[in-house]
Scaffold this active site. Sequence first.
Site, PDB file in Angstrom:
ATOM      1  CG  ASP A 322      -1.757   1.207   1.374  1.00  0.00           C
ATOM      2  OD1 ASP A 322      -2.237   1.706   0.353  1.00  0.00           O
ATOM      3  OD2 ASP A 322      -1.931   1.681   2.506  1.00  0.00           O
ATOM      4  CB  CYS A 395      15.891   4.343  15.175  1.00  0.00           C
ATOM      5  SG  CYS A 395      17.062   3.357  16.144  1.00  0.00           S
TER       6      CYS A 395
END
Length: 425
Positions: A322, A395
């Site tokens: 997607d 992160c």
Amino acid sequence: MKNYVPASDLSPWPAPPGGARAYHAMIKPIGAICNLDCTYCYYLHKKELLGSDSKFRISDQILEAHIKQYTEGQDRDEVVFSWQGGEPTLLGLDFFRRVVELEQKYKKPSQRIENDLQTNGTLLNDEWGTFLKQHGFLVGLSIDGPKELHDIYRIANDGNPTFDKVFAAAQMLQRHGVPFNSLTVINRHNARRPLDVYRFLKNEIRPRQMQFIPCVEPKVFRNFAPHKWDRATLPIYDSPGAHPENPDSVVTDWSVDPDDWGYFLCKVWDDWYRRDIGKAFVNLFETAVAQWVGQESQLCIYHEFCGKGMALEHDGSLYSCDHYVYPEYKLGNILQTSSSRMAFSEEQKAFGFAKFNTLPQRCRECHYLFACNGECPKNRLIRTPDGQAGLNYLCSGLGKFWRHIDRDVQDICRRIARGELLRPK
């Protein structure tokens, strides 16, 4: 590798010896057409990127071809059709009545058909509620928190706010007993008010499950496909370019800051852990517990590999994901090649394995690799402190979250082992 099967091969991919075929294709029956103009939407620009002569509405031929191929090409008992957009309810109820009719026509005797519908909710009414309940649809309702947060970015094409209509849709779904999940995009603003968002959803919207999606959009997303940018220009971890609202930022101003994403998750986790285990369900928390007890991720973003979740556009074109609906990631068209053949193609396998194969060393050495697996590849927008490309933009926030919940999740696992809590499904 695109020509690994003959042209016009509409036969399903054969089941492997002793194995079963299973894949998922999210359907965009109206393409990128929507009655909202959400600032952060990553899909609206597809109208210009892909072009179309069909006015962005799936044809009867493509609709029937997809339903036939999708049921024929896999062996699992449950087959899930996912209808998204744009805004799929613009197609009207008669379209979905036809969908249900075709599903019953082509399903195998052993198959159970499920449908889920992702919607902004502004067009839903009692007639929709009756239909969705009657045919067992699971609804995903997009809502970004209380009114003052939701209406920052989720505005209609005419510039008007949408909260009141979405809130009314949630009440209507409750009234009709239609199961629904909330989908909340965590952006630059609502990320700083985690408890306001969480408690509003829990107490006022009352979804079956809360889904939190971090908004991460590179500034070049309209013109460049993921991983087709110059890797040498990606910012270094925690540099100004690795945060939003900087002139040299890699992401749009409305993207969530990675540290705010960690803050949001930690604050919501603490409230959920103290008060709501077994009573409120958060997709990110459910999969974290599952992974800590040794199960696979329930979400593709945290799975070791990807590639089994594709996107079918209104014109029959199938894409690897997607978030990868760009010409570079087009697998083919279901009018020439069956979706199951494309799903199990060498090209798509390479796409899926690349998630693990391209992990930087920092990720491979991380204590929480089992929980994160580098998150979604489309978010790998920055470089490690030593300059290696492929680090996830989120992160720092994810690392904070994993460390924060570690002890709590281990406690939950012990309670599951003692039979005090149910094991995640």
